[in-house]
Design an enzyme around this catalytic site. Structure first.
Site, PDB file in Angstrom:
ATOM      1  N   SER A   1       0.842  -1.188   0.000  1.00 15.04           N
ATOM      2  CA  SER A   1       0.000   0.000   0.000  1.00 15.04           C
ATOM      3  C   SER A   1       0.889   1.254   0.000  1.00 15.04           C
ATOM      4  CB  SER A   1      -0.966  -0.041   1.181  1.00 15.04           C
ATOM      5  OG  SER A   1      -1.976   0.921   1.038  1.00 15.04           O
TER       6      SER A   1
ATOM      7  N   ARG B   1     -11.867   7.190   9.258  1.00 19.86           N
ATOM      8  CA  ARG B   1     -11.424   5.795   9.275  1.00 19.86           C
ATOM      9  C   ARG B   1     -12.516   4.862   8.772  1.00 19.86           C
ATOM     10  NH1 ARG B   1      -6.744   3.183   8.870  1.00 19.86           N
ATOM     11  NH2 ARG B   1      -6.537   1.433  10.271  1.00 19.86           N
TER      12      ARG B   1
ATOM     13  N   ASP C   1      -9.246  -5.690  -5.048  1.00 19.61           N
ATOM     14  CA  ASP C   1      -8.791  -4.419  -4.487  1.00 19.61           C
ATOM     15  C   ASP C   1      -9.491  -3.271  -5.204  1.00 19.61           C
ATOM     16  OD1 ASP C   1      -7.412  -2.196  -3.539  1.00 19.61           O
ATOM     17  OD2 ASP C   1      -5.450  -3.175  -3.633  1.00 19.61           O
TER      18      ASP C   1
ATOM     19  N   HIS D   1      -8.376  -4.841  -0.733  1.00 23.23           N
ATOM     20  CA  HIS D   1      -7.047  -4.269  -0.577  1.00 23.23           C
ATOM     21  C   HIS D   1      -6.280  -4.921   0.575  1.00 23.23           C
ATOM     22  CE1 HIS D   1      -3.894  -1.263  -0.747  1.00 23.23           C
ATOM     23  NE2 HIS D   1      -4.091  -0.961   0.521  1.00 23.23           N
ATOM     24  N   ASP D   2      -6.960  -5.211   1.651  1.00 22.49           N
ATOM     25  CA  ASP D   2      -6.293  -5.805   2.814  1.00 22.49           C
ATOM     26  C   ASP D   2      -5.851  -7.245   2.578  1.00 22.49           C
ATOM     27  OD1 ASP D   2      -6.265  -3.606   4.423  1.00 22.49           O
ATOM     28  OD2 ASP D   2      -7.945  -4.201   5.676  1.00 22.49           O
TER      29      ASP D   2
END
Length: 401
Positions: free
Chosen positions: A182, A254, A348, A381-382
């Site tokens: 990232s 967040r 992602d 993405h994670d």
């Protein structure tokens, strides 16, 4: 942009009563590590004046970092591991004094792991502008007050420049590998392009060659959410009492970010339309389970991060363009001489795999030619943090290339 700590990079799950109780109490004005807090496993390196790309000046700066393994007499076995937006230097190790969470990549760094600390000397710095020991907005400026909103604008290249100072201080002329995911992948790519003679291998995971307009737009909305919190007070919130800092804006930013870290498939499968409790969310005051999940992780984040640092790092991420002042992306990528692993995740939606394929096409010596490795994962993405068995396999390929 990702969770970057082990307890948050697990598959999503409904929030239990025990989870909710763990966040009782008012959050501090800042979750930054401050001088006087337990040091934990951190080490520190201090440096003199630093000039940013923008021409601004830090009269001095400090990088916090952690290490594992032993540096060889020839100093040729050093591996640089670079964290993402809200990560830190605590790649491996338990939670404890100075470290509110356990290491974020412990399965991949350690004795016998893909990044084998019996062979490699591993260094993980907290990036410049961060809030876990390195100089950032929560640090004290020469006038005795926090830098706050006065902290200089940083670019990805500035942060890599600070890391180069650390390498010089440790006597490391060439990295055996530079590895990042990232935002850390942006740093790894910048190392490989900007310092090709200092990088033998590189791993660029779930990271793009440039931050696109779409990605800047997502970042901008998050930043504005923080700034619009009345308790942000233009960044001058450090003297506020517990509960009186900009935690609402930071938590909401967040929550917004999390929606881009995970995939629709995972959220839909994990939560469906379930309720958090027996109270209906259909006009009766109850909540959907996914709402409670987002709230919990947003509120938890405010206890370990700093609002000004979030803004500084998001703006640095927006600066990312490996081709800037280098005649474009493709010309820049041709500078890379390192043997390179480029990896993406098929779901992602933050940094889609077309960006990783573009990087792979432009670098002359990748493990897989002009195509990036693409992991199949429901975790979006994670995935580069959660799919550790697959990432382990490809990192081992890199180290044997």
């Amino acid at each position: 942009m990702d969770w970057q700590i082990s307890e948050d990079t697990v598959p999503s799950a409904p929030i239990t009563e025990a989870d909710a109780r763990s966040l009782l109490g008012r959050p501090p004005a800042t979750g930054a590590w401050r001088d006087g807090d337990p040091v934990g496993d951190r080490r520190f390196a201090t440096f003199g004046e630093f000039r940013t790309e923008n021409g601004e000046r830090l009269p001095g700066f400090r990088l916090a970092y952690e290490t594992w393994g032993e540096l060889s007499p020839a100093r040729d076995n050093a591996v640089l591991v670079l964290h993402a937006l809200t990560g830190d230097s605590h790649v491996r190790g338990s939670a404890g004094p100075g470290h509110p969470t356990a290491g974020w990549w412990g399965d991949l760094v350690g004795p016998g792991a893909a990044i084998d600390t019996d062979r490699w000397f591993v260094i993980a710095p907290n990036m410049l502008g961060g809030c876990q020991g390195s100089t950032g907005p929560a640090s004290i400026a020469p006038d005795g007050y926090e830098w706050a909103a006065r902290f200089p604008y940083l670019t990805i290249r500035d942060q890599v420049g600070a890391q180069a100072h650390l390498a010089d201080a440790l006597g490391i002329e060439r990295w055996a590998a530079v590895i990042g995911g990232s935002m850390g992948g942006m740093h790894a790519l910048e190392w490989a392009v900007g310092h090709p003679d200092r990088v033998e291998r590189a791993a660029i995971l779930s990271s793009p060659p440039i931050t696109t307009a779409d990605q800047i737009a997502l970042n901008t909305v998050q930043a504005d959410t923080i700034r619009m919190d009345p308790r942000f007070a233009g960044g001058a919130f450090y003297d506020a009492g517990d509960g009186d800092g900009p935690h609402r804006g930071l938590a909401l930013a967040r929550r917004m970010a999390l929606l881009n870290y995970r995939s629709p498939t995972e959220l839909n499968q994990r939560f469906q339309r379930s309720w958090q409790s027996g109270v209906s969310p259909l006009g009766h005051g109850g909540r959907f389970a996914v709402e409670s999940y987002l709230d919990f992780h947003g509120n938890k984040f405010t206890r370990r991060f700093d609002a000004n640092s979030y803004l500084t790092l998001v703006e640095a991420m927006n600066s990312h363009d490996v081709g800037r002042d280098r005649d474009g992306v493709e010309d820049a990528l041709r500078r890379v001489t390192a043997t390179t692993l480029v990896l993406g995740v098929d779901t992602d939606r933050l940094f889609p795999v077309d960006g990783q394929h573009r990087i792979a096409r432009g670098i002359r010596n990748t493990l897989d030619g002009d195509q990036a490795v693409v992991l199949t994962s429901d975790f979006g993405h994670d995935g580069f943090l959660i799919e550790t068995a697959a990432v382990d396999h490809h990192l081992r390929r890199l180290f044997t290339a």
